[in-house]
Structures are given as structure tokens and as C-alpha cells.
Design a protein around this motif. Structure first.
Motif: not given
Length: 388
Positions: A60-61, A238-247
Motif C-alpha cells: 500500500p505504501n 529491486p523492490a522499494m521498502a514500504p518505509f522508504n515509500a512512506w517517507l
């Protein structure tokens, strides 16, 4: 949403609220998702039903970040990666195969040079460079097996500009994919897809985050192209982490006001440097002395936050200038709230030969300044005393 202004969209586009009615989107720190029954699991994995199955695929992020970036850039869809270079590599690997040819701008980020020069030849992918200010090189550089045109505009660190509308027409005429690294401009200042590009790439690590906190990459394009990106990225990881997406999604809420300040101060710095007798050359898109000034004014809202200049005296003078800086950080990063000075020849482009650096306009006296959000008097004061 009815609102169409960039600032409003960047703030108000967000994921659907949960039953808790939170005002700020929560973090979804989960690696996987549960299914109501075996049939739902089957349907989701068969792409017969929309939903989440694994955070390496979607979360979701990351969904919110991608949706927001796509709207702001005028794209249909997007994909988020762990870093800007992961976005570039994923795009290359999705659309290129052995025997294919890439026509790239000569002035690109050092790691992009490494991909083209040293890694892709192992897989039979060839390349040629063209100068952004020489249209005839782009027309002459296209081969029967050219599958992609790749450009940075403005470029790193030379701040070269190319007419994206013209280049988009050239690519379309020849059936070639046009990929633009839009990192320096951000979607607030430039929207390559609206100008004719097929794919726009960002290192979200830079101005999109804007505070030097996290890594991230974004790939934007049509539904069809992003579907192909997804086919490669879901399995190569090469996935983005949910925390990084949230930031990064939260950072987009302040992108416009930050970029306005970056650009306002950067123009003043560029004008100040042009008047300094120890400065040989200043590169900034909205300086009238810039060779592609008219093109920059046509396709960019403002000139961006990066100023590159060449100081008289070569490497020794550049080192002396950087060592005398009191407020500026010496770092290889850019796009931060803090002003940063970089010596490309010994950092970001150090793996190039001296001849290769000179070809892209990087002299030993070249210094790249990322202008931060400090007061302009303090920024100019630090530069002035370091040049004295």
C-alpha cells in the motif's frame, strides 16, 4: 480529484483510509498478505483479481507513492525500486537484449557510464554517445538495432539540456524507446512524458526525498510499458521498502515549496559566480549565457537546484575552494536541504578516464554545487569566502 494544481495533488493524493480514519497514511510493514480462502489466493496469483500478495511485488505504501508520482508527472503508471540506479538498470534490462544498441547522451551519471561501458558489453548490448547540444549526432547515431535513446536533461554534472519535444519526435519516427532521467528537474519543473518521452526515471534519493534520509527510484510510463517493467522487476527483486515509500510520499507534499526555494537561491548563486574573476565558466539552465537557455525556458518551469562551475587553477584550486567551505557539506549526494559541494572528477565520475571526463565537460577544476534551503546570504557568504 477535481483540483489540478501540482501542490494540491502532491498533498491530497493518498491511499484510502483504513477503519481507523487516520489523517496521515500509516506504514504497512508487512512482507506478505493473507487470503480469505484458497480460491482468492489462486485468483490473485493468476491476475484475475486485484490485490496484494507479497511486498516485493506491491505494498500500500509503494502503491500510494507510484500513484502520486504518475499523476504529478502525467504518466499512466509507475514502478518503485530500491534506488535510482536500480530504476535505470531495471529499465535497461526490461527492454534490451543481446544484439541491441543504446544511443545515450554523453553526459550521464558515473554509474550509468559504468553500465554502458563495462557491464552491458558482457551481454552483447552496444552503445554510442551523442552530445546533447548537437542534434546531428542523434540523427546519425541511430542504427537498425537501436532500441533505446537514453538522456539526462539537465545532465549530471554539466547541466546540458536537450529539446525533449524534438528528441521525442525523432525517437517516435524511428520506433525507438525514449527514456529520460528526470532526476535534476523533478516532476515539478519538467514532465518529459508530456514532451514526448516514453519513460521518465527518478532517483527519488535526491530532490524528491530532499532531506538526505533514504534511497529510492521511480520508473514512470504507460500501462503497457510498466507492465513489462513489472514482469522483470517482480522476479529480479529491486523492490522499494514500504518505509522508504512512506517517507518519499510524505516528502512529495513539500516538493513544490522546496524546489521554489532551491531554484530561487541557485539562480542567485549562478549569477554571483558569473561575476567572480576566478570562475572560468558557470553552468545553470536559466542563465542567459547557457547554450540551451531558450530550450530550458521552454520545457522547464525553473532552472533547478544544481549549479556547476569551473574554477581557475584546476584540481588544486577546486580542492582549496572545497576545503575552505564552512557551511557547505562535502558529499557526493545532492538535492538535500543542506547545501553540498562535490568534485565530480574525484567522486561521482572518478571511474571515467581523464579523456572521458573531458568529453563530457568535467575538468579538474569543475565543482558541482547542490544549493540547499539555508538563507541565501549565508550560502553566498560561504561561497564568497571560500573563493577569496
Amino acid at each position: 480529484m477535481q483540483e489540478e494544481n501540482f501542490e494540491t495533488l502532491a498533498i491530497r493524493l493518498q491511499a484510502e483510509r483504513t477503519q481507523f480514519k487516520e489523517h496521515s497514511v500509516p506504514l504497512y510493514l508487512t512482507s506478505s498478505y493473507k487470503f480469505d480462502d484458497a480460491e482468492e489466493m489462486r485468483a490473485l496469483f493468476a491476475n484475475e483479481k486485484e490485490g496484494h500478495v507479497y511486498s516485493r511485488y506491491a505494498n500500500p505504501n509503494t502503491d500510494e507513492l507510484i500513484n502520486k508520482m504518475a499523476v504529478l508527472e502525467g504518466a499512466e503508471n509507475g514502478w518503485a525500486t530500491a534506488s535510482g540506479m536500480a530504476a535505470i538498470f531495471t529499465t535497461f534490462m526490461t527492454f534490451l537484449a543481446s544484439g541491441d544498441h543504446v544511443l545515450s547522451s554523453r553526459s550521464v551519471f558515473g554509474s550509468t557510464h559504468q553500465l554502458l561501458n563495462n557491464i552491458f558489453p558482457k551481454w552483447g548490448i552496444t552503445y554510442d554517445y551523442a552530445d546533447l547540444d548537437k542534434p546531428e549526432q542523434w540523427e546519425q547515431g541511430i542504427r537498425p538495432n537501436t532500441k533505446m535513446i537514453f538522456v539526462e536533461t539537465p545532465s549530471n554534472p554539466g547541466i546540458d539540456i536537450i529539446d525533449l519535444e524534438w528528441l521525442g519526435q525523432l525517437a517516435k519516427k524511428n520506433g525507438i524507446l525514449l527514456v529520460v532521467d528526470n532526476c535534476f528537474a523533478t516532476p515539478y519543473l519538467q514532465q518529459p512524458i508530456k514532451l514526448g518521452a516514453d519513460i521518465s526515471i527518478h532517483s527519488a534519493t535526491k530532490f524528491i526525498d530532499g532531506q538526505g534520509r533514504t534511497l529510492g527510484g521511480i520508473i514512470l510510463g504507460s500501462h503497457q510499458l510498466i507492465k513489462e517493467i513489472e514482469g522483470f522487476a517482480r522476479h529480479s527483486g529491486p523492490a522499494m521498502a514500504p518505509f522508504n515509500a512512506w517517507l518519499l510520499s510524505k516528502s512529495l507534499e513539500t516538493l513544490a515549496v522546496r524546489m521554489d526555494r532551491h531554484c530561487e537561491s541557485a539562480l542567485k548563486v549562478a549569477e554571483f559566480l558569473e561575476r567572480n574573476p576566478v570562475v572560468k565558466k558557470v553552468m545553470y539552465p536559466f542563465l542567459p549565457s547557457h547554450p540551451q537557455y531558450e530550450i530550458a525556458k521552454k520545457q522547464m518551469k525553473q532552472g533547478g537546484g544544481i549549479v556547476t562551475f569551473v574554477i581557475e587553477g584546476g584540481a588544486a584550486a577546486a580542492s582549496a575552494f572545497m576545503d575552505k567551505l564552512k557551511m557547505f557539506s562535502i558529499s557526493a549526494n545532492l538535492g538535500d536541504t543542506r547545501s553540498i559541494a562535490t568534485h565530480p572528477a574525484t567522486s561521482t565520475h572518478s571511474k571515467l578516464t581523464e579523456a572521458q571526463r573531458l568529453e563530457v565537460g568535467i575538468e579538474q577544476g569543475t565543482v558541482r554545487l547542490s544549493i540547499g534551503l539555508e538563507h541565501i546570504n549565508d550560502i553566498l557568504g560561504d561561497i564568497s569566502q571560500a573563493l577569496a
